[in-house]
Design an enzyme around this catalytic site. Sequence first.
Site, PDB file in Angstrom:
ATOM      1  CG  HIS A   1      -2.186   0.792   1.027  1.00 37.47           C
ATOM      2  ND1 HIS A   1      -2.247   1.924   0.253  1.00 37.47           N
ATOM      3  CD2 HIS A   1      -3.443   0.605   1.501  1.00 37.47           C
ATOM      4  CE1 HIS A   1      -3.482   2.401   0.254  1.00 37.47           C
ATOM      5  NE2 HIS A   1      -4.225   1.628   1.002  1.00 37.47           N
TER       6      HIS A   1
ATOM      7  CB  THR B   1      -6.352   9.046   0.571  1.00 37.89           C
ATOM      8  OG1 THR B   1      -5.415   8.864   1.642  1.00 37.89           O
ATOM      9  CG2 THR B   1      -6.149   7.986  -0.492  1.00 37.89           C
TER      10      THR B   1
ATOM     11  CE1 TYR C   1      -8.839   7.189   6.944  1.00 36.74           C
ATOM     12  CE2 TYR C   1      -9.860   6.091   5.085  1.00 36.74           C
ATOM     13  CZ  TYR C   1      -8.805   6.788   5.621  1.00 36.74           C
ATOM     14  OH  TYR C   1      -7.719   7.097   4.842  1.00 36.74           O
TER      15      TYR C   1
END
Length: 794
Positions: free
Chosen positions: A482, A611, A598
């Site tokens: 990630h 993000t 979230y």
Amino acid sequence: MVVSSCEVNMAEAHQAVAFQFTVTPDGIDLQLSHQALTEIYLSGVRSWKKRIIRLKNSVITGVYPASPSSWLFVVIAILATMYTRSDPSMGLIAKIQEHLPVSQSMSTQCQAVVSAVLFSTMLWLLLIFTMRLCLKQLLSYHRWMFEQHGKMSTTTKVWVALVRIFSGRKPLLYSYQGSLPNLPVPTVKDTVKRYLDSVRPLMDDTEYERMTKLAAEFESNLGNRLQWYLKLKALWAANYVSDWWEEYVYLRGRSPIMVNSNYYGMDFLYVTPTPIQAARAGNSIHAFFLYRRKLNREEIKPSRIPGIAIPLCAAQCERIFNTTRIPGEETDTVHHWQDSDYVAVYHRGRYFRLKVYQAGRLLSPREIEFQIQRILDDSSPPSKGEAKLGALTAGDRIPWAKARTKYFSSGVNKRSLDCIERAAFFVTLDDDEQGMMGDDPASSLDHYAKSLLHGKCYDRWFDKSFSVVYYKNGKNGINAEHSWADAPVLAHLWEYTLATDSFQLGYNAEGHCKGDVDSSLPRPQKLNWEIPSECEEQISQSLAVAQALADDVDFHVFSFRDFGKGKVKKCRVSPDAFVQMALQLAYYRERRTFCLTYEASMTRLFREGRTETVRSCTNESSAFVRDYVRTTNDDVRLRLFRAASEKHQQLYRMAMTGGGIDRHLFCLYVVSKYLGVESPFLKEVLSEPWRLSTSQTPVQQVELFDMVNHPEYISCGGGFGPVADDGYGVSYCILGDNMINFHISCKHSCPDTDAHKFGDQIRKALHDLIQLLGPNQKEPSKPEESRPEVKKDQ
């Protein structure tokens, strides 16, 4: 008698060598391999071609939105005006001519031409700078996002026209990078106000009053000092968040990245293009390299906001291939190499190096299938300690960093590890069968998700930018690290690969890749290892940590097909807001409380944006949920629902345009740590758990798929592990007008969470909300999990 010898081995048939020399008492005996030297020559040619293409693209991108040919137009225009005895430079050409260092042999006319060319070049560069500055200012306008859907103001219409004028034609992938605006730094006052608003439904009056005092103290004292440093960084850096986000959120984490950080993507849900494992690998590996070729040439169209054609930042695309996360004791690092002509392959405990280029050309899908089949047919046993070596990447980071330094810094282990880390990507040939199949297809999807998320904990290389898994029955999937990029970047690659595999390359009647094969191709090279017993002990310890983590993950994947975004949009509601409200209702029904929620939003409207968080649990959503559970007045429910969905959309727009809460507070916290000062407010904010972590993965390249004629060719989307030990991770993919796929994760060790029960609550909430919006909608039906999978041979 032989004194010494030296060999340089090439990865080709029979381990032929490029050259070999032997020193004897009679002199030096030198032997050359023509085939190996040809390989070296063609490899060099390919490398130089890539450098030339990269240089050409750098020039084109550097002068965008103008084009290199426009320089010639400006030069000719200036020279033409000179010959008409007018001076468009207002004396500047004459000034340049006066100071031009020229030889005595150059005529006055020649000096005038050179001066005019220099002036034209400076004028051209000034025009480019002006156009870029104008485009950057235009792209900083975001009011269009807050206008009512379907109604565009005159200002926005003029803005769209100007953007198109200044955007140039045929942009390359990175053409807009220099014109994207920087992410703005919100004021401390605005961020604190939005934060307090977001936590109000989660706190009682006493807690909220305490938090309000902490926030006020922070805002009036330390906040402004930290903000000054942050603004200084924003002036200096392209993005004030991204580098710290990558380092402190991802790379400095010392817990396993498997489950906790990595995520996955699934294959087509209802169809398998071929049941032959090697053939599926042959087509899709070829498709991956076709994408990489387009990426290197910057031929991929820049991603844009649908409907309004506003470009998104493409910086994350740079590290898709040839990238690995390297463990460190304090912090990991991400290493990217310019090129790699092979993939690393794992099968039954062995690692192989599979070259996909031969004599300077990319192998055909049929040739790659042939090579993959060779690996599948290879019966050689793993080296001592090799079989579960990948568990080091699945366990805690510090033991892996120490083991890497101690056991993999030299010799054969270093060479083999380098081979894996420098590969274009990682491939696992799995002996299991996965997908929607058998008597219990619903359960099989859950197993499929867990297999992609963690596998056996040692048969993936979790540090690679992405690993592709090919199962025995022809199914495939992808697991991604990630830190280097977010899911939409990898999803773009995955969509292209799935579409190219099935619709462009295809298979023959027997299910094999099309084309012929060169049987003289050198065999894939098996990697060698010398793993000492102490390292084997560390592998076992890392495997134990990873296995405990994997066993604790509870997963539920289901495809909701009773209705989709088609009916939701007819009710004049955002599909994303609709799903988020359903999640709030489902969570409250299960836990009888609200939680910090979230939802990932992107900030790629800005340079190097990644993000931002949308805090989906709001005063409006909690008011709606409470009223829905306690009363039966549909008019009030509907009014509260629309207020909640509108608030959610407003928060989403704010997050996309730089007005989010969490990245700003995160960066203020990082600055406080650098300065060595404590902030009770920031410490409490950053320690709050996200018990409901959600993300939507939209289909980006709709044109690649035919949802009407081939609805079975639909990916099931992807998912991730739970963020909190007592919470849920929910990923959803809205496909076409009639399908929403959900991936739900939690932990077995928490008595309050159950992925399947939460899935049932989500289904019920979806039906309740559509019934509220339109009473005549379809009644709830049993989950459609039993639809048989179709296996295509052609």
